[in-house]
Design a protein around this motif. Structure first.
Motif, short mmCIF file in Angstrom:
data_model
loop_
_atom_site.label_atom_id
_atom_site.label_comp_id
_atom_site.label_asym_id
_atom_site.label_seq_id
_atom_site.Cartn_x
_atom_site.Cartn_y
_atom_site.Cartn_z
N ILE A 1 -20.47 1.01 -7.77
CA ILE A 1 -20.30 1.40 -9.17
C ILE A 1 -21.04 2.71 -9.39
N ARG A 2 -20.45 3.57 -10.20
CA ARG A 2 -21.12 4.82 -10.60
C ARG A 2 -20.77 5.11 -12.05
N LEU A 3 -21.62 5.87 -12.71
CA LEU A 3 -21.40 6.25 -14.11
C LEU A 3 -21.43 7.76 -14.21
N ASP A 4 -20.38 8.32 -14.81
CA ASP A 4 -20.26 9.77 -14.99
C ASP A 4 -20.45 10.11 -16.45
N SER A 5 -21.19 11.18 -16.73
CA SER A 5 -21.43 11.61 -18.11
C SER A 5 -20.20 12.31 -18.66
N GLU A 6 -19.77 11.88 -19.85
CA GLU A 6 -18.68 12.51 -20.57
C GLU A 6 -19.12 12.68 -22.02
N GLY A 7 -19.58 13.88 -22.37
CA GLY A 7 -20.09 14.09 -23.71
C GLY A 7 -21.37 13.30 -23.92
N THR A 8 -21.38 12.45 -24.96
CA THR A 8 -22.55 11.62 -25.25
C THR A 8 -22.33 10.19 -24.79
N ALA A 9 -21.50 9.98 -23.79
CA ALA A 9 -21.24 8.63 -23.26
C ALA A 9 -21.27 8.68 -21.74
N ARG A 10 -21.22 7.50 -21.14
CA ARG A 10 -21.19 7.37 -19.68
C ARG A 10 -19.99 6.51 -19.32
N ARG A 11 -19.13 6.98 -18.40
CA ARG A 11 -17.91 6.28 -18.02
C ARG A 11 -18.12 5.58 -16.69
N VAL A 12 -17.68 4.32 -16.62
CA VAL A 12 -17.86 3.49 -15.42
C VAL A 12 -16.69 3.69 -14.47
N ARG A 13 -16.99 3.84 -13.18
CA ARG A 13 -15.98 3.89 -12.13
C ARG A 13 -16.39 2.93 -11.03
N ILE A 14 -15.40 2.24 -10.46
CA ILE A 14 -15.61 1.25 -9.41
C ILE A 14 -15.08 1.81 -8.09
N GLY A 15 -15.88 1.69 -7.04
CA GLY A 15 -15.49 2.18 -5.73
C GLY A 15 -15.41 1.05 -4.73
N THR A 16 -14.58 1.23 -3.70
CA THR A 16 -14.45 0.26 -2.60
C THR A 16 -14.77 0.99 -1.30
N GLU A 17 -15.76 0.47 -0.59
CA GLU A 17 -16.20 1.07 0.67
C GLU A 17 -15.91 0.10 1.80
N ALA A 18 -15.33 0.58 2.89
CA ALA A 18 -15.03 -0.22 4.07
C ALA A 18 -15.53 0.54 5.30
N PHE A 19 -15.64 -0.19 6.41
CA PHE A 19 -16.13 0.42 7.63
C PHE A 19 -15.15 1.50 8.11
N ALA A 20 -15.71 2.67 8.43
CA ALA A 20 -14.94 3.81 8.93
C ALA A 20 -13.93 4.31 7.90
N ARG A 21 -14.16 4.03 6.62
CA ARG A 21 -13.30 4.52 5.54
C ARG A 21 -14.19 5.14 4.46
N PRO A 22 -13.78 6.25 3.88
CA PRO A 22 -14.55 6.80 2.76
C PRO A 22 -14.39 5.91 1.53
N THR A 23 -15.38 5.96 0.65
CA THR A 23 -15.32 5.17 -0.58
C THR A 23 -14.22 5.72 -1.49
N GLU A 24 -13.34 4.83 -1.96
CA GLU A 24 -12.28 5.19 -2.90
C GLU A 24 -12.69 4.74 -4.29
N TRP A 25 -12.56 5.64 -5.28
CA TRP A 25 -13.03 5.36 -6.64
C TRP A 25 -11.85 5.17 -7.59
N PHE A 26 -12.05 4.24 -8.54
CA PHE A 26 -11.00 3.90 -9.50
C PHE A 26 -11.61 3.72 -10.88
N ALA A 27 -10.79 4.00 -11.90
CA ALA A 27 -11.20 3.69 -13.27
C ALA A 27 -11.24 2.17 -13.44
#
Length: 547
Positions: free
Chosen positions: A176-202
């Motif tokens: 999970i990560r939170l990105d700043s957008e104006g005066t709020a923080r938006r949540v994004r969910i990522g999936t990490e697997a072995f030998a794969r880069p983390t893919e992020w989704f709303a």
């Protein structure tokens, strides 16, 4: 408890126990719009932020980031608050709860939320989300180690590490990560697997399934791991690969290694070898071609990011932004540790030289301010002392390492500043009149009759600031060293005419208690000794002239 002077970037709306977080804009132009939008709202150092529960106000600055601040206490001293987390991410647990609650309500799913504190960790490290048939535990930092064998499913923040064995055994983990957008923080969910880069989704791209939290990447991983292989080894049949196929497997492994180590040079070398390899089986050739295309796309992205870093560095050097130059130098050296071109090395050397020159100039400015303020007499106007000291402290924040001797001088002036009045107070009628500033004792026509020994201004020219952020700008009043000879001549003339009558102040007489000479501070951190003040009053009552 000492006051914490770190800047507060987050607050809650409405009350101390509110769960509605708010992020303050960093720039002054954005803060103006923010104030208009929230002119009827109140901001609080929320209890769920680990704060003291006191009301906050907003501070607008043009030379540094804007931030929330406590109102001063009844005695005028700064408010003391033990809140440990004050940065942009300090309210992320409240943003996670708000986003998850809205997301689940859209799916007609009820959930419970709890900000647990196992082993006394700070509030906000963990958010527990209790679903009807599943429990998620969100780890926003490293304070608590994830438990992979517990009943809950861990969701890791970007700074929480996970080992390869866990990725292989579980197939994937969620982040999970939170990105700043104006005066709020938006949540994004990522999936990490072995030998794969983390893919992020709303968050609205994710679902809750029987397995728990699921993303589009999870579906692909599960399908790939569950599918039957196209060919199987059977006893008695020897599986042989050609030398080209063996080399193809090795090249794909080296592509993966280059991306893990972030080595664009190795990736470029492997891509060149892939184009030179022939005679690979058709199925393996398709995989090799895909690996080659992915490597090229990754190298292009890394090259653009690298070029952008150097562009930002050049902009920071042109704008003489010391902090930005220092930060970018560190980032570039990390990003280019596998090698740099001659042009890039030249850019880094030029930036390092500019940084050294800027820091030397700021250090020289600080030394000038320290020398100027140390030359002020002890009985100088307190408002001028406070103004000079605040300019000194601001200059010190612009310098990295100031040294032990300079730091000791700054601490001494901070101590003295505490005993200066923070607001102008009219003197009681019974007390003698305060000393008139030098520029008010001389007519404006006489201000520039002499050259200035400090800034070098010639006759007829106005004085300029010779240090600090306003260096080179014209001063409203001349330097005291330029006016003092004119005042001395005027007073000497008045003495000869018999028209002068001056007022004695405490620091105009030697101290009978500690022996300090006239004009020198008493050996106390605050007010002069009472015997010194009594002696000054005695001389005023007798109307003794000052020599």
């Amino acid at each position: 408890m000492r006051g914490d002077r770190r800047q507060i970037q987050t607050a809650v709306l409405g009350s101390a126990d509110s769960e509605e977080p708010l992020l303050l804009p960093l720039e002054a132009i954005e803060l103006d719009a923010f104030r208009r939008r929230h002119q009827r709202d109140t901001f609080w150092c929320g209890l769920l932020l680990g704060g003291c529960g006191a009301q906050l106000t907003t501070k607008l600055y043009t030379d540094r980031v804007c931030h929330f601040a406590h109102y001063p206490g009844p005695d005028g001293h700064p408010h003391l608050c033990g809140r440990s987390a004050r940065g942009v991410a300090s309210a992320d647990h409240l943003y996670v709860k708000a986003a998850a609650d809205a997301w689940l309500r859209d799916r007609d799913t009820q959930a419970g939320f709890d900000f647990v504190q196992p082993d006394g960790v700070p509030i906000g490290s963990i958010v527990d989300i209790q679903l009807p048939h599943k429990k998620l535990r969100v780890h926003l930092d490293r304070e608590v180690e994830p438990d992979w064998d517990a009943e809950h499913e861990p969701v890791l923040g970007v700074s929480v590490p996970v080992d390869s064995d866990t990725l292989i055994r579980r197939w994937y983990v969620h982040r999970i990560r939170l990105d700043s957008e104006g005066t709020a923080r938006r949540v994004r969910i990522g999936t990490e697997a072995f030998a794969r880069p983390t893919e992020w989704f709303a968050l609205n791209e994710c679902e809750i399934t029987d397995r728990g939290l699921s993303t589009p990447a999870v579906e692909r991983i599960v399908q790939a791991r569950s599918a039957s292989p196209s060919t199987r080894w059977t006893p008695g049949q020897k599986q042989e690969e050609s030398a080209q196929d063996v080399q193809a497997h090795e090249l794909m492994r080296r592509v993966l290694y280059a991306r893990r180590t972030e080595s664009t040079d190795l990736a470029e070398e492997v891509c060149r070898e892939i184009t030179e390899l022939s005679g690979v089986s058709p199925q393996l050739q398709r995989q090799l071609d895909a690996a080659w295309r992915n490597a090229l796309a990754w190298m292009k992205k890394e090259t653009e990011a690298r070029r952008e870093l150097f562009a930002h560095l050049n902009q920071a050097v042109a704008g003489q932004k010391t902090r930005s130059i220092k930060t970018l130098l560190t980032e570039i050296k990390t990003a280019t540790r596998d090698g740099r071109s001659e042009e890039e090395e030249h850019t880094l050397r030029e930036a390092a030289a500019s940084l050294a020159a800027l820091e030397a100039a700021k250090l020289a400015c600080l030394d000038t301010l320290l020398e100027d303020i140390s030359r002020l007499p002890a009985n100088e106007d307190p408002w001028r002392l406070r103004s000079e000291a605040e300019q000194l402290f601001h200059a010190a924040t612009e310098v990295g390492k100031i040294g032990r001797h300079r730091r000791a001088q700054l601490n001494l002036w901070r101590t003295r500043l505490r005993y200066l009045p923070s607001k102008p107070r009219p003197a009681p009628p019974s007390r003698p009149q305060e000393r008139v500033p030098l520029h008010q004792q001389v007519g404006r026509a006489y201000w520039t009759t002499r050259p200035c020994p400090l800034c070098g201004a010639d006759r007829g020219q106005q004085c300029v600031f010779d240090g600090g952020p306003r260096v080179g700008r014209v001063r409203e009043v001349p330097h005291a060293d330029r006016l003092q000879p004119v005042v001395d001549e005027l007073q000497e003339h008045q003495k000869k005419q018999g028209t002068v009558r001056t007022v004695w102040r405490a620091y105009d007489v030697p101290c009978p208690h500690c022996g300090q000479e006239a004009g020198a501070w008493c050996l106390t951190p605050g007010e002069p000794h009472s015997t010194r003040s009594k002696e000054a009053r005695r001389l005023n009552e007798q109307q003794e002239p000052r020599l």
